[in-house]
Design an enzyme around this catalytic site. Structure first.
Site, PDB file in Angstrom:
ATOM      1  N   ARG A  48       0.822  -1.210   0.000  1.00  0.00           N
ATOM      2  CA  ARG A  48       0.000   0.000   0.000  1.00  0.00           C
ATOM      3  C   ARG A  48       0.861   1.267   0.000  1.00  0.00           C
ATOM      4  O   ARG A  48       0.416   2.333  -0.413  1.00  0.00           O
ATOM      5  CB  ARG A  48      -0.985   0.009   1.184  1.00  0.00           C
ATOM      6  N   LYS A 194      -6.866   7.890 -20.422  1.00  0.00           N
ATOM      7  CA  LYS A 194      -7.135   8.394 -21.777  1.00  0.00           C
ATOM      8  C   LYS A 194      -5.902   8.169 -22.660  1.00  0.00           C
ATOM      9  O   LYS A 194      -5.435   7.059 -22.748  1.00  0.00           O
ATOM     10  CB  LYS A 194      -7.562   9.860 -21.694  1.00  0.00           C
TER      11      LYS A 194
HETATM   12  C1  LIG Z   1     -11.829  10.917 -17.879  1.00  0.00           C
HETATM   13  C2  LIG Z   1     -11.495  12.166 -17.176  1.00  0.00           C
HETATM   14  C3  LIG Z   1     -11.252  12.165 -15.798  1.00  0.00           C
HETATM   15  C4  LIG Z   1     -11.434  10.940 -14.936  1.00  0.00           C
HETATM   16  O1  LIG Z   1     -10.612   9.864 -15.262  1.00  0.00           O
HETATM   17  P1  LIG Z   1     -10.954   8.369 -14.775  1.00  0.00           P
HETATM   18  O2  LIG Z   1      -9.702   7.623 -15.042  1.00  0.00           O
HETATM   19  O3  LIG Z   1     -12.137   7.912 -15.558  1.00  0.00           O
HETATM   20  O4  LIG Z   1     -11.290   8.437 -13.318  1.00  0.00           O
HETATM   21  C5  LIG Z   1     -10.908  13.363 -15.211  1.00  0.00           C
HETATM   22  N1  LIG Z   1     -10.813  14.503 -15.921  1.00  0.00           N
HETATM   23  C6  LIG Z   1     -11.027  14.542 -17.243  1.00  0.00           C
HETATM   24  C7  LIG Z   1     -10.904  15.830 -17.980  1.00  0.00           C
HETATM   25  C8  LIG Z   1     -11.390  13.384 -17.910  1.00  0.00           C
HETATM   26  O5  LIG Z   1     -11.650  13.440 -19.219  1.00  0.00           O
END
Ligand SMILES: *Cc1c(COP(=O)(O)O)cnc(C)c1O
Length: 366
Positions: A48, A194
């Site tokens: 952790r 992303k």
């Molecule tokens: C997708 C996204 C997030 C969150 O990411 P996760 O990995 O789905 O928790 C935060 N900010 C922006 C601008 C995003 O497009």
């Protein structure tokens, strides 16, 4: 240092440590416990607190960010860490009214009940806004999904003048296309889910910053709240990051070509792409971004038209999220974003641009 140099350094970050016969890709080590006959010089003690495979990814991201990095199991986990580490009861946070909606929900459901005051501001109004009274200013530029930009350096100066910290969600750009810490931000948060991981198969996030005290607090938050990434996810992100620059360069150049063609298409309204000279965000985007990204948005005349386009376009996946290898589109109104029913957010993937354009053009025909 240029983005190219940083990326080359990132690819070879393990070189100095490699012994004869070591694997070039990092080993995937999923361990909760480590051999500890004594504690002196033990880098890893318990899963952790730290894991070797997270450390590899944090090293990659630290080179790209030019800062200390703490990894998290998702972008939202990183955002939660940044907000909980920099806010106290009765303080005020400014959030984008037109940014990623989950950040607003988190503030509404969990920060507000603990006494944090939440002020919402449209991204296009950040440049003019008075930040007096705020302890934390949080922004997204370009914002998701509207793709408005604001001046990050100006926001940093104004925040610091009133004693506030600036946190920038850099998800839509990544550290290769925009450098909020160089522009004065105190913390950057990003969803590596992303473009950085890039293959639509892993959730990850990180916080980066150059203030040692603040970053120690972020690391402590991870350890004490238990918001820890898995080793396999870290390993997948490491692999994804190795091609980030190549993917981004294809995605950004295709996005520019497609946006220029869509701008002349009679069916397309309200097209937004920061790389178009006619875009309201173009001037500031040109100043603070080193590429215009792979996201654009536009409107078709109705919900039906938009759904029809999304269904018929052979090279579009109908998915939420963006930044993956496959081009992706969706009507954001289906999630309740304050946009027109025919509004589509479009993430350009790595398909060669001409077949992709042919598919888009065909799906826009009657
Ligand atoms: C997708 C996204 C997030 C969150 O990411 P996760 O990995 O789905 O928790 C935060 N900010 C922006 C601008 C995003 O497009």
């Amino acid at each position: 240092m240029t983005a190219d140099r940083r990326f080359a350094d990132m690819l070879h970050h393990r070189a100095e440590r490699l012994g004869r016969g070591d694997s070039i890709s990092p080993p995937l080590i999923s361990a909760t416990t480590y051999h500890l006959p004594g504690l002196e010089n033990a880098q890893f003690t318990y899963g952790r607190a730290a894991m070797p495979t997270w450390a590899e990814v944090e090293e990659q991201l630290a080179i790209l960010e030019g800062a200390t990095v703490v990894g998290f199991p998702s972008g939202m986990a990183a955002i939660a860490a940044a907000l909980f580490c920099s806010l106290q009861a009765w303080q005020e946070v400014i959030l984008p009214a037109d940014g990623y909606y989950t950040t607003r929900l988190l503030a509404d459901r969990f920060l507000a009940p603990m006494g944090v005051k939440v002020r919402l501001l449209n991204t296009r109004d950040y440049d003019e806004a008075d930040f007096t009274g705020a302890s934390v200013v949080f922004l997204e530029s370009p914002s998701n999904p509207g793709l408005d930009c604001c001046d990050i350096a100006l926001a940093a100066r104004k925040a610091h003048a009133v004693g506030a910290k600036l946190i920038v969600d850099n998800t839509t750009m990544t550290a290769l296309l925009q450098r909020p810490l160089d522009l004065g931000a105190d913390l950057v948060v990003a969803a590596d889910t992303k473009a950085p991981a890039g293959h639509s198969d892993v959730l990850y996030g990180h916080v980066s910053g150059r203030d040692a005290g603040l970053m120690a607090r972020v690391a402590e938050w991870r350890k004490l709240s238990g918001s820890v990434p898995g080793a396999f996810e870290a390993w997948l992100l490491h692999r994804g990051l190795e091609t980030l620059e190549v993917r981004l360069s294809r995605m950004c150049s295709s996005a520019q070509t497609i946006a220029e063609r869509l701008a002349d298409h009679p069916r397309i309204r309200a097209l937004r792409y920061p790389g178009l000279p006619s875009d309201p965000s173009h001037a500031i985007a040109k100043r603070q971004m080193s590429g215009f990204g792979f996201l654009m948005s536009f409107e078709l005349e109705s919900e039906e038209r938009a759904e029809d386009f999304l269904t018929r376009c052979a090279y579009l996946t109908q998915t939420t999220s963006f930044g993956g290898t496959h081009s992706a589109g969706e009507r954001r109104a289906r999630w309740g974003d304050a946009v027109a029913p025919g509004f589509i957010r479009f993430s350009v993937g790595v398909e060669p641009v001409e077949p992709l354009w042919d598919a888009i053009e065909a799906a826009l025909r009657d």
